[in-house]
Design a protein around this motif. Sequence first.
Motif, PDB file in Angstrom:
ATOM      1  N   SER A 216      14.357 -12.748   3.262  1.00 34.31           N
ATOM      2  CA  SER A 216      14.707 -11.653   2.349  1.00 34.31           C
ATOM      3  C   SER A 216      15.658 -12.169   1.251  1.00 34.31           C
ATOM      4  N   ILE A 217      16.642 -12.974   1.651  1.00 36.50           N
ATOM      5  CA  ILE A 217      17.583 -13.531   0.654  1.00 36.50           C
ATOM      6  C   ILE A 217      16.864 -14.515  -0.265  1.00 36.50           C
TER       7      ILE A 217
ATOM      8  N   ILE B 122      15.499  -4.877  -4.923  1.00 37.14           N
ATOM      9  CA  ILE B 122      14.854  -5.410  -3.710  1.00 37.14           C
ATOM     10  C   ILE B 122      15.680  -5.072  -2.468  1.00 37.14           C
ATOM     11  N   ASN B 123      16.905  -5.580  -2.404  1.00 35.39           N
ATOM     12  CA  ASN B 123      17.728  -5.188  -1.259  1.00 35.39           C
ATOM     13  C   ASN B 123      19.169  -4.909  -1.637  1.00 35.39           C
TER      14      ASN B 123
ATOM     15  N   ILE C   2      16.790  -6.578 -10.678  1.00 39.39           N
ATOM     16  CA  ILE C   2      15.706  -6.943  -9.758  1.00 39.39           C
ATOM     17  C   ILE C   2      16.250  -7.182  -8.354  1.00 39.39           C
ATOM     18  N   ALA C   3      17.327  -7.966  -8.267  1.00 42.86           N
ATOM     19  CA  ALA C   3      17.898  -8.280  -6.950  1.00 42.86           C
ATOM     20  C   ALA C   3      18.347  -6.995  -6.247  1.00 42.86           C
TER      21      ALA C   3
ATOM     22  N   VAL D 218      13.717 -14.522  -1.115  1.00 47.16           N
ATOM     23  CA  VAL D 218      12.877 -13.785  -2.067  1.00 47.16           C
ATOM     24  C   VAL D 218      13.755 -13.136  -3.134  1.00 47.16           C
ATOM     25  N   THR D 219      14.860 -12.544  -2.709  1.00 48.67           N
ATOM     26  CA  THR D 219      15.770 -11.910  -3.672  1.00 48.67           C
ATOM     27  C   THR D 219      16.266 -12.936  -4.689  1.00 48.67           C
ATOM     28  N   ALA D 220      16.775 -14.047  -4.164  1.00 50.66           N
ATOM     29  CA  ALA D 220      17.293 -15.095  -5.052  1.00 50.66           C
ATOM     30  C   ALA D 220      16.170 -15.644  -5.938  1.00 50.66           C
TER      31      ALA D 220
ATOM     32  N   ALA E 232      18.153  -9.961 -13.834  1.00 49.85           N
ATOM     33  CA  ALA E 232      18.264 -10.562 -12.500  1.00 49.85           C
ATOM     34  C   ALA E 232      19.016  -9.625 -11.558  1.00 49.85           C
TER      35      ALA E 232
ATOM     36  N   LEU F   2      22.420 -12.004  -7.123  1.00 52.87           N
ATOM     37  CA  LEU F   2      22.703 -12.037  -5.683  1.00 52.87           C
ATOM     38  C   LEU F   2      23.893 -11.151  -5.345  1.00 52.87           C
TER      39      LEU F   2
ATOM     40  N   LEU G   8      13.283 -14.220  -6.921  1.00 56.58           N
ATOM     41  CA  LEU G   8      12.839 -13.301  -7.979  1.00 56.58           C
ATOM     42  C   LEU G   8      13.926 -13.117  -9.030  1.00 56.58           C
ATOM     43  N   ALA G   9      15.194 -13.114  -8.587  1.00 50.46           N
ATOM     44  CA  ALA G   9      16.293 -13.021  -9.556  1.00 50.46           C
ATOM     45  C   ALA G   9      16.246 -14.252 -10.476  1.00 50.46           C
ATOM     46  N   GLU G  10      15.960 -15.404  -9.881  1.00 52.25           N
ATOM     47  CA  GLU G  10      15.888 -16.637 -10.673  1.00 52.25           C
ATOM     48  C   GLU G  10      14.714 -16.577 -11.652  1.00 52.25           C
TER      49      GLU G  10
ATOM     50  N   LEU H 256      21.568 -15.660 -11.871  1.00 55.10           N
ATOM     51  CA  LEU H 256      21.191 -15.707 -10.454  1.00 55.10           C
ATOM     52  C   LEU H 256      22.354 -15.229  -9.598  1.00 55.10           C
TER      53      LEU H 256
ATOM     54  N   VAL I  38      21.100 -19.224 -16.543  1.00 55.37           N
ATOM     55  CA  VAL I  38      20.327 -18.967 -15.324  1.00 55.37           C
ATOM     56  C   VAL I  38      21.187 -18.920 -14.062  1.00 55.37           C
TER      57      VAL I  38
END
Lengths: 237, 237
Positions: free
Chosen positions: A51-52, B235-236, B231-232, A54-56, B228, B43, A58-60, B39, B35
């Motif tokens: 999960s982390i 997601i969660n 989106i992050a 994917v989060t990181a 970013a 997070l 997609l954020a990237e 990122l 970036v």
Amino acid sequence: MTHPHSAHSVHVEKHFTAGDFVRDVVIGMSDGLTVPFALAAGLSGAAAPSSIVVTAGLAEVAAGSIAMGLGGYLAAKSDSDHYWSERKREEKEIEEVPDTEASEVAEILADFGLEPEEYWPVVNALRKRPEAWIDFMMRFELGLEKPDPGRALQSALTIAGAYIMGGIIPLFPYMVMPQAIEALKVSVAVTLVALLIFGFVKGLFTGTKPLASAFQTAIIGAVASAAAFGIARSING
Amino acid sequence: MTHPHSAHSVHVEKHFTAGDFVRDVVIGMSDGLTVPFALAAGLSGAAAPSSIVVTAGLAEVAAGSIAMGLGGYLAAKSDSDHYWSERKREEKEIEEVPDTEASEVAEILADFGLEPEEYWPVVNALRKRPEAWIDFMMRFELGLEKPDPGRALQSALTIAGAYIMGGIIPLFPYMVMPQAIEALKVSVAVTLVALLIFGFVKGLFTGTKPLASAFQTAIIGAVASAAAFGIARSING
């Protein structure tokens, strides 16, 4: 070849239009396939859950595509601004100091070993045609090509789109597999194949030997990910 | 200006040497500042602890600097390969089909509105000097400049170094503050200042208005990070 000039025109045209598009796709996809892949590998190396990762990831991808896209836009924009400011300057110089500009034309042609009696007709002819004279100085003195107006926006969208397409591939396994370290194995396999294919196609377009290009591209991804993996693990592996 | 040509030489020299170095620094630092910053923001938006943010951030800096550095190396390398393969081709054509190549020189000069009697002396002069003739075709037909041999490696190291320098700045607060969401506030402030300064200096070198450049650069960072972050969080968060 029977029509050398038309053949060359095609070549030159390619070099300046399709060439730019391909270059933008290469810029975006090289990083898009490599960085999110390496980042995901690095986080898996730090035992983070999928999960982390994917989060990181997609954020990237969001950050990277926007940063590279806007960066490409501004780069193309400033190339264009540079061309037009230099052109204004040449125009001004041709009006105000025509003799010194004429001597520059002479010098340019003399650099090719031409004798005064050989280049003088050209210098005099250009003096009669200010517009052609400016074009001559821009291209032959400054080596600047007239920029394509739509270039900046097209470049931005191409780079960003290629980055996103490239970035989704290595992240997909983490989206469907909860164990990051398991997903990593699939991600490595899928991404290496993608890098090889991308490198091969890139080689076909850029004139590098396709196989060499395929391996170069895959190696960049591998080296970048190994470094990211090692660093992440060394911090909290 | 009293010595226009020397002034131009300086300009052209800048354009081709310092210009390339500055461009590489800009390429590396633009993404390096943007970036990892985005990122880390993303997070933090997903409520990740600082330890994960730092791990992901440093993994990204490692991956990004290597990917961009090697990418820059290969780009410069393939520009150089392209130049030399095109040069071989021109050399071959000048040997094998001198008349068609001569007519290309004529066409190039005719495009500037020159009359046959004006450009013919140049065409004939070049025919007597094959080396100068090849140089002429490379620069004036194909618009290709002779590449600097050390360029590729220098470009790779410059881009990678600039990326790392840029990337450490936004991550530093997370290294010293355990609460990511707190560190985020400091990171935002520090990085925005860094982006403004970088953008301003970039403007001084690239000819864009420094203030405009400062804000453009800061806005790229802000937009990329906001995306970013969003989106992050989505997601969660």
